[in-house]
Write an enzyme that holds these catalytic residues in place. Structure first.
Site, PDB file in Angstrom:
ATOM      1  N   GLY A 107      43.512  24.077  10.745  1.00 45.04           N
ATOM      2  CA  GLY A 107      44.080  23.479  11.949  1.00 45.04           C
ATOM      3  C   GLY A 107      43.893  21.973  11.901  1.00 45.04           C
ATOM      4  O   GLY A 107      43.370  21.439  10.908  1.00 45.04           O
ATOM      5  N   THR A 131      47.229  27.707  13.199  1.00 43.52           N
ATOM      6  CA  THR A 131      46.463  27.754  14.450  1.00 43.52           C
ATOM      7  C   THR A 131      47.264  28.466  15.525  1.00 43.52           C
ATOM      8  O   THR A 131      48.473  28.218  15.653  1.00 43.52           O
ATOM      9  CB  THR A 131      46.084  26.352  15.002  1.00 43.52           C
ATOM     10  N   ASP A 133      46.942  27.779  18.456  1.00 40.67           N
ATOM     11  CA  ASP A 133      47.189  26.763  19.493  1.00 40.67           C
ATOM     12  C   ASP A 133      48.517  26.033  19.264  1.00 40.67           C
ATOM     13  O   ASP A 133      49.036  25.399  20.176  1.00 40.67           O
ATOM     14  CB  ASP A 133      46.057  25.725  19.503  1.00 40.67           C
TER      15      ASP A 133
HETATM   16  O1  F6P Z   1      41.658  26.627  17.997  1.00 41.15           O
HETATM   17  C1  F6P Z   1      41.782  28.008  18.026  1.00 41.15           C
HETATM   18  C2  F6P Z   1      40.930  28.607  19.110  1.00 41.15           C
HETATM   19  O2  F6P Z   1      41.160  29.999  19.103  1.00 41.15           O
HETATM   20  C3  F6P Z   1      41.117  28.010  20.495  1.00 41.15           C
HETATM   21  O3  F6P Z   1      42.293  28.460  21.118  1.00 41.15           O
HETATM   22  C4  F6P Z   1      39.838  28.441  21.157  1.00 41.15           C
HETATM   23  O4  F6P Z   1      39.503  27.601  22.231  1.00 41.15           O
HETATM   24  C5  F6P Z   1      38.840  28.314  20.048  1.00 41.15           C
HETATM   25  O5  F6P Z   1      39.555  28.404  18.834  1.00 41.15           O
HETATM   26  C6  F6P Z   1      37.759  29.356  20.063  1.00 41.15           C
HETATM   27  O6  F6P Z   1      36.868  29.057  19.037  1.00 41.15           O
HETATM   28  P1  F6P Z   1      35.679  30.005  18.591  1.00 41.15           P
HETATM   29  O7  F6P Z   1      36.265  31.040  17.675  1.00 41.15           O
HETATM   30  O8  F6P Z   1      34.749  29.077  17.888  1.00 41.15           O
HETATM   31  O9  F6P Z   1      35.100  30.618  19.822  1.00 41.15           O
END
Ligand code: F6P
Length: 383
Positions: A107, A131, A133
């Site tokens: 990402g 990603t 996002d």
């Molecule tokens: O960037 C991808 C994402 O899934 C975001 O949408 C979310 O806020 C974050 O990663 C969650 O991260 P982790 O897997 O570290 O909890």
């Protein structure tokens, strides 16, 4: 000339990573005759100079290739760790492995870190965006986004059925960090009545008014509210907590909205919250994500063959292109343009998608009408 290239997946995982790995290995070994080393856990694997040789013979006994449709990443991934303190060891790992080039799937955050390391360590780097996002600049799509949109859309259908049975307000908290692409796309595709995204501030009063209107004007006694985890109020408030490393993690906006909706209806509305969480990051990649991953993987190998390093493969207006990494990171993450046609479509369909923004809220130098990202805001909404 025979080359040895490395491949790694970095940052949060998503569906389609294995399809990209498969394409890279297949094209690099079969077309070019190169050796491909899979580096486990991204910078961690590099630091330890760990790698295993990847071949196209990863089918099962009956000839089925499971990688195209397998979620997650067979290489593992990390989205934490001190890459500044460990920079020298990570850089050295690339050279210890004898790599001629590295293909990184990541990402905007993890690719930017790898780009800095590549510059410092004289690596030949090519990157592939992924990603859920969908906030990597200069590409219309990143691997994983389409599948996540489908996952959320399907969840909204399921929730609509039970919401209608019980006359409830269903609040669905969706990932996306400070970008609302996932909530907007899935909210619209899933027929949400309210879509709250970080780029367009909302008021609780307007959310409640919309739900009341559904009842009073249309006789519909349930409502679906999709809220992006980074959504913010008109005053700039958002819900987040700090993790052990001091990073802000969005979490809890769904509970906040449901609580406020119940309060403003003086107990007449019953709300339930669904936090879709990491369900959005898993599952079988959609056909579109598999196609994207496959074409990105093939194109990344061709960039290595052409010696066009420090570039990211990208999807722009239906075309496969490559863009300089420096330009990507200067513009990432990307945010939803409040004048985007999907936002206009939502408003036209009577979806509440936040307040209309005025000129004073438009960030300087951010192009069309982008609202500045969340970073400058410090206030947390009280839980
Ligand atoms: O960037 C991808 C994402 O899934 C975001 O949408 C979310 O806020 C974050 O990663 C969650 O991260 P982790 O897997 O570290 O909890």
């Amino acid at each position: 000339m025979t080359k040895r290239i490395g491949i790694l997946t970095s940052g949060g995982d998503c569906p389609g990573l294995n399809a990209a790995i498969r394409a890279v290995v297949s094209h690099a070994t079969l077309t070019y005759g190169w050796e491909v080393l899979g580096i486990p856990y991204a910078t961690q694997g590099l630091m330890e100079a760990k790698a295993s040789r990847l071949t196209v013979h990863c089918q099962d006994l009956r000839g089925i290739d499971p990688l195209l449709s397998l979620g997650g990443t067979i290489l593992g991934s990390v989205n934490k760790g001190d890459t500044v303190a460990n920079a020298d060891a990570i850089i050295a790992g690339y050279h210890r492995l004898g790599l001629d080039a590295l293909i990184a799937i990541g990402g905007d955050g993890s690719l930017a870190i790898l780009h800095t390391l590549a510059q410092k360590g004289n690596w030949n780097l090519v990157s592939i965006p992924k990603t859920i996002d969908n906030d990597v600049a200069l590409t219309d799509r990143a691997i994983g986004f389409d599948t996540a949109v489908n996952t959320v859309t399907n969840a909204l259908y399921n929730l609509s059925c039970t919401a209608a049975s019980h006359d409830r307000v269903m609040v669905v908290e969706v990932m996306g960090r400070a970008s609302g692409h996932l909530a907007l796309n899935a909210g619209l595709a899933g027929g949400a009545d309210v879509i709250l995204i970080p780029e367009i501030p909302y008021t609780i009063d307007s959310v409640c008014r919309k739900i009341r209107e559904l009842r009073e004007r249309w006789g519909r006694c349930f409502a679906i509210v999709v809220v992006a985890e980074g959504a913010r109020t008109l005053e700039g408030g958002f819900v987040a907590e700090k993790d052990a490393e001091g990073h802000l993690r969005f979490h809890g906006i769904g509970d906040y909205i449901a609580d406020r909706v119940c309060r403003c209806s003086e107990g007449n509305l019953e709300a339930r919250v669904t936090v879709l969480g990491h369900v959005q990051r898993g599952g079988i990649p959609s056909a579109l994500d598999r196609l994207l991953a496959t074409t990105f993987g093939k194109a990344a190998v061709d960039l290595v063959a052409e010696g066009r390093f420090n570039h990211m493969v990208a999807w722009q207006h239906g075309e496969l292109v490559s863009v300089p990494q420096t330009e990507v990171f200067a513009k990432s993450p990307t945010f939803v343009d409040p004048n985007h046609f999907l936002v206009q479509t939502a408003r036209a369909l009577n979806v509440y998608i936040g307040e209309f923004v005025n000129e004073t809220m438009v960030g300087p130098g951010t192009g069309s009408s982008l609202i500045p990202p969340l970073a400058p805001h410090t206030e947390l909404v009280p839980q």
